[in-house]
Design a protein around this motif. Structure first.
Motif, PDB file in Angstrom:
ATOM      1  N   THR A  61       0.889  -1.160   0.000  1.00 45.66           N
ATOM      2  CA  THR A  61       0.000   0.000   0.000  1.00 45.66           C
ATOM      3  C   THR A  61       0.926   1.209   0.000  1.00 45.66           C
ATOM      4  O   THR A  61       2.138   1.057   0.125  1.00 45.66           O
ATOM      5  N   GLU A  62       0.386   2.379  -0.144  1.00 50.38           N
ATOM      6  CA  GLU A  62       1.228   3.577  -0.254  1.00 50.38           C
ATOM      7  C   GLU A  62       2.279   3.622   0.860  1.00 50.38           C
ATOM      8  O   GLU A  62       1.946   3.588   2.045  1.00 50.38           O
ATOM      9  N   GLY A  63       3.560   3.648   0.454  1.00 55.58           N
ATOM     10  CA  GLY A  63       4.659   3.786   1.402  1.00 55.58           C
ATOM     11  C   GLY A  63       5.047   2.539   2.168  1.00 55.58           C
ATOM     12  O   GLY A  63       5.889   2.606   3.063  1.00 55.58           O
ATOM     13  N   ILE A  64       4.467   1.378   1.840  1.00 51.94           N
ATOM     14  CA  ILE A  64       4.809   0.122   2.529  1.00 51.94           C
ATOM     15  C   ILE A  64       5.161  -0.922   1.480  1.00 51.94           C
ATOM     16  O   ILE A  64       4.386  -1.171   0.562  1.00 51.94           O
ATOM     17  N   TYR A  65       6.342  -1.528   1.646  1.00 49.64           N
ATOM     18  CA  TYR A  65       6.900  -2.414   0.623  1.00 49.64           C
ATOM     19  C   TYR A  65       7.278  -3.757   1.221  1.00 49.64           C
ATOM     20  O   TYR A  65       7.754  -3.833   2.351  1.00 49.64           O
ATOM     21  N   LYS A  66       7.095  -4.814   0.431  1.00 48.36           N
ATOM     22  CA  LYS A  66       7.514  -6.165   0.817  1.00 48.36           C
ATOM     23  C   LYS A  66       8.542  -6.641  -0.193  1.00 48.36           C
ATOM     24  O   LYS A  66       8.350  -6.504  -1.402  1.00 48.36           O
ATOM     25  N   VAL A  67       9.613  -7.216   0.336  1.00 45.73           N
ATOM     26  CA  VAL A  67      10.680  -7.777  -0.495  1.00 45.73           C
ATOM     27  C   VAL A  67      10.983  -9.172   0.040  1.00 45.73           C
ATOM     28  O   VAL A  67      11.138  -9.356   1.252  1.00 45.73           O
ATOM     29  N   ALA A  68      11.053 -10.162  -0.856  1.00 44.55           N
ATOM     30  CA  ALA A  68      11.313 -11.538  -0.429  1.00 44.55           C
ATOM     31  C   ALA A  68      12.204 -12.228  -1.449  1.00 44.55           C
ATOM     32  O   ALA A  68      12.107 -11.956  -2.649  1.00 44.55           O
ATOM     33  N   TRP A  69      13.066 -13.124  -0.953  1.00 43.11           N
ATOM     34  CA  TRP A  69      13.942 -13.878  -1.843  1.00 43.11           C
ATOM     35  C   TRP A  69      14.457 -15.125  -1.144  1.00 43.11           C
ATOM     36  O   TRP A  69      14.374 -15.252   0.067  1.00 43.11           O
TER      37      TRP A  69
END
Length: 178
Positions: A61-69
């Protein structure tokens, strides 16, 4: 940096330093929409650094990020960035072999992919060591996307402070002392 994060483009190209509540310090760069670079300055795998790690990067959502690897070591990582609040929530899933032999991973991973994969096959994977932690962002820099100078050398004692104190990058976000 006092940028407000709203879109995915605001996040991409951003360089962060953050410290988990357990004291582990990480440096992390959203290189582009599918790749991250990072250095580890504290914790059980301090000294490890990686370039061009493929990752799934999305805006929740605006200004919230998810990163996965998933790393060649078999380690899985999931990070939630709330840069407007200087917060990260991360969960790292270390295979048993990394917990037992962290020294194998403390290197420039890109030059040792075969060793990481061989170790993953040779040693026990389970039970995984799950490390869920909150972190406080202590530095945010606008490096631009695909900047090869951001994570370009091994971590050394004091490197995060050099960055935070403005002694590592010039005004164009290139390393001062190459």
């Amino acid at each position: 940096m006092t940028k407000t994060f709203k879109t995915l483009d605001d996040f991409l190209g951003t360089h962060f330093i953050y410290t988990y509540d357990n004291g582990w310090e990480y440096e992390w760069y959203a290189k582009n929409d599918h790749t991250v670079d990072y250095r580890i300055h504290g914790g059980m795998v301090a000294g490890r650094w990686v370039k061009d790690q493929e990752a799934n990067i999305v805006m929740l959502t605006e200004g919230i990020y998810k990163v996965a690897w998933t790393e060649p070591t078999g380690t899985d990582v999931a990070l939630d960035f709330l840069p407007n609040e200087n917060k990260v929530n991360g969960t790292i899933f270390f295979p048993k072999w990394v917990q037992d032999h962290p020294e194998i991973t403390v290197t420039f991973q890109n030059d040792h992919i075969d060793l990481m994969e061989a170790s993953r096959e040779k040693y026990a994977t389970y039970p995984k060591l799950v490390v869920p932690e909150f972190a406080h962002i202590t530095y945010t820099g606008d490096a631009g996307q695909n900047n090869e100078d951001v994570i370009a050398e091994a971590p050394y004692k004091g490197l995060p402070d050099d960055i935070r104190n403005g002694q590592y990058f010039d005004q164009n976000y290139h390393r001062i002392n190459k």
